[in-house]
Design a protein around this motif. Structure first.
Motif, short mmCIF file in Angstrom:
data_model
loop_
_atom_site.label_atom_id
_atom_site.label_comp_id
_atom_site.label_asym_id
_atom_site.label_seq_id
_atom_site.Cartn_x
_atom_site.Cartn_y
_atom_site.Cartn_z
N GLN A 80 -45.75 -27.56 -76.20
CA GLN A 80 -47.00 -27.19 -75.22
C GLN A 80 -46.41 -27.02 -74.06
OE1 GLN A 80 -50.14 -26.61 -76.61
NE2 GLN A 80 -49.20 -27.36 -78.28
N ARG A 81 -46.96 -25.87 -73.20
CA ARG A 81 -46.33 -25.62 -71.93
C ARG A 81 -47.19 -25.75 -70.66
NH1 ARG A 81 -42.94 -20.20 -71.63
NH2 ARG A 81 -41.75 -21.47 -73.19
N GLN A 129 -48.73 -29.12 -55.46
CA GLN A 129 -48.99 -28.57 -54.42
C GLN A 129 -48.83 -26.88 -54.40
OE1 GLN A 129 -47.74 -31.64 -53.83
NE2 GLN A 129 -49.75 -32.08 -53.84
N ASP A 130 -49.74 -26.09 -54.13
CA ASP A 130 -49.51 -24.79 -54.31
C ASP A 130 -48.96 -24.01 -53.07
OD1 ASP A 130 -51.61 -24.21 -52.66
OD2 ASP A 130 -52.78 -23.35 -53.98
N ARG A 131 -48.52 -22.76 -52.65
CA ARG A 131 -47.93 -22.43 -51.63
C ARG A 131 -48.79 -22.47 -50.41
NH1 ARG A 131 -46.81 -16.26 -52.53
NH2 ARG A 131 -45.81 -17.03 -54.60
N LYS A 132 -50.24 -22.78 -50.59
CA LYS A 132 -50.88 -22.95 -49.49
C LYS A 132 -51.26 -24.19 -49.12
CE LYS A 132 -53.89 -19.10 -50.55
NZ LYS A 132 -55.17 -18.54 -51.00
N GLY A 133 -50.55 -25.21 -49.84
CA GLY A 133 -50.62 -26.77 -49.65
C GLY A 133 -51.81 -27.40 -50.43
N GLU A 134 -52.38 -26.68 -51.19
CA GLU A 134 -53.56 -27.24 -51.91
C GLU A 134 -53.12 -28.07 -53.10
OE1 GLU A 134 -56.65 -24.20 -52.44
OE2 GLU A 134 -56.71 -23.95 -49.96
N THR A 135 -53.89 -28.99 -53.45
CA THR A 135 -53.50 -29.71 -54.76
C THR A 135 -54.18 -28.86 -55.99
OG1 THR A 135 -53.15 -31.68 -53.75
CG2 THR A 135 -53.45 -32.11 -55.81
N VAL A 136 -53.42 -28.70 -56.90
CA VAL A 136 -53.79 -28.07 -58.36
C VAL A 136 -53.33 -29.10 -59.31
CG1 VAL A 136 -53.49 -25.99 -59.51
CG2 VAL A 136 -53.54 -25.67 -57.21
N THR A 137 -54.35 -29.41 -60.12
CA THR A 137 -54.09 -30.17 -61.34
C THR A 137 -53.79 -29.41 -62.69
OG1 THR A 137 -55.50 -31.91 -60.55
CG2 THR A 137 -55.14 -31.85 -62.87
N ARG A 138 -52.76 -29.49 -63.30
CA ARG A 138 -52.52 -28.95 -64.61
C ARG A 138 -52.03 -30.32 -65.52
NH1 ARG A 138 -53.21 -24.76 -62.19
NH2 ARG A 138 -51.76 -23.15 -62.03
N GLU A 139 -52.61 -29.74 -66.79
CA GLU A 139 -52.45 -30.73 -67.84
C GLU A 139 -52.04 -30.19 -69.41
OE1 GLU A 139 -55.39 -34.32 -68.35
OE2 GLU A 139 -56.15 -32.77 -69.94
N ILE A 140 -51.27 -30.79 -70.14
CA ILE A 140 -51.04 -30.37 -71.40
C ILE A 140 -51.22 -31.80 -72.09
CG2 ILE A 140 -49.61 -28.43 -70.96
CD1 ILE A 140 -47.15 -30.10 -70.94
N VAL A 141 -51.78 -31.56 -73.33
CA VAL A 141 -52.10 -32.78 -74.16
C VAL A 141 -51.38 -32.20 -75.77
CG1 VAL A 141 -54.26 -33.22 -73.01
CG2 VAL A 141 -54.42 -31.39 -74.56
N GLY A 142 -51.26 -33.33 -76.34
CA GLY A 142 -50.71 -33.19 -77.83
C GLY A 142 -51.74 -32.30 -78.61
N GLY A 161 -44.53 -33.75 -79.24
CA GLY A 161 -44.86 -34.77 -79.72
C GLY A 161 -46.13 -34.98 -80.78
N GLU A 162 -46.23 -36.05 -81.43
CA GLU A 162 -47.29 -36.20 -82.40
C GLU A 162 -48.20 -37.01 -81.89
OE1 GLU A 162 -46.10 -36.29 -86.55
OE2 GLU A 162 -44.01 -36.03 -86.09
N GLY A 163 -49.62 -36.89 -82.59
CA GLY A 163 -50.51 -37.71 -82.07
C GLY A 163 -51.13 -37.42 -80.59
N PRO A 164 -51.97 -38.34 -80.10
CA PRO A 164 -52.64 -38.12 -78.81
C PRO A 164 -51.80 -38.42 -77.57
CG PRO A 164 -53.22 -40.24 -79.73
CD PRO A 164 -52.26 -39.48 -80.64
N TRP A 165 -50.92 -37.42 -77.28
CA TRP A 165 -50.22 -37.61 -75.85
C TRP A 165 -50.54 -36.70 -74.89
CZ3 TRP A 165 -47.90 -33.11 -74.25
CH2 TRP A 165 -47.83 -32.06 -74.99
N VAL A 166 -50.33 -36.84 -73.50
CA VAL A 166 -50.59 -36.19 -72.62
C VAL A 166 -49.73 -36.18 -71.28
CG1 VAL A 166 -51.96 -37.97 -71.29
CG2 VAL A 166 -52.66 -35.95 -70.84
#
Length: 128
Positions: A64-65, A45-58, A34-39
């Protein structure tokens, strides 16, 4: 005698392999543009059950992947720029389609300018 022993060994291979089988790993791929400030922000949850944060921004006009190997599930939120739409696609055959339109390669959704929301990432049951 040799042929009998070879046949017995061949018959035993599948049963030994079944005892060592592990679920298939696959990469979850979310793409957005997209264009501009998007997120797009995901709590996965990974294979161990732990929470992982992933983020992509404009960042310009290109795709963006966001990727994660063997995600077990989670949720993602998104916010389009105030004046431009946001396109999101999901790839990864082991994951259900959380977006509005299913395609041959996965699924996708266009979020209108200023739109926001969230979706769930679920891994399909391999026994189905």
């Amino acid at each position: 005698m040799k042929s009998w022993m070879m046949a017995a060994a061949i018959v035993m291979l599948p049963s030994a392999a079944l005892g060592q089988w592990e679920p298939t790993s696959e990469v979850l791929v979310l793409q957005a543009r997209g264009e501009g400030p998007w997120v797009v922000r995901c709590q996965l949850q990974d294979r161990k059950g732990e929470t992982v944060t992933r983020e992509i921004v404009g960042r310009g006009r290109g795709w963006q992947r966001l990727t994660m190997l063997d995600a077990r599930g989670g949720s993602c939120s998104y916010q389009a720029a105030p004046d431009k739409p946001l396109e999101i696609t999901k790839r990864g055959g082991l994951y259900g389609c959380p977006l509005a339109t299913k395609t041959r390669k996965g699924c996708e959704q266009t979020i209108p300018a200023g739109g926001s929301g969230q979706f769930e990432v679920t891994r399909r049951d391999l026994a189905q």
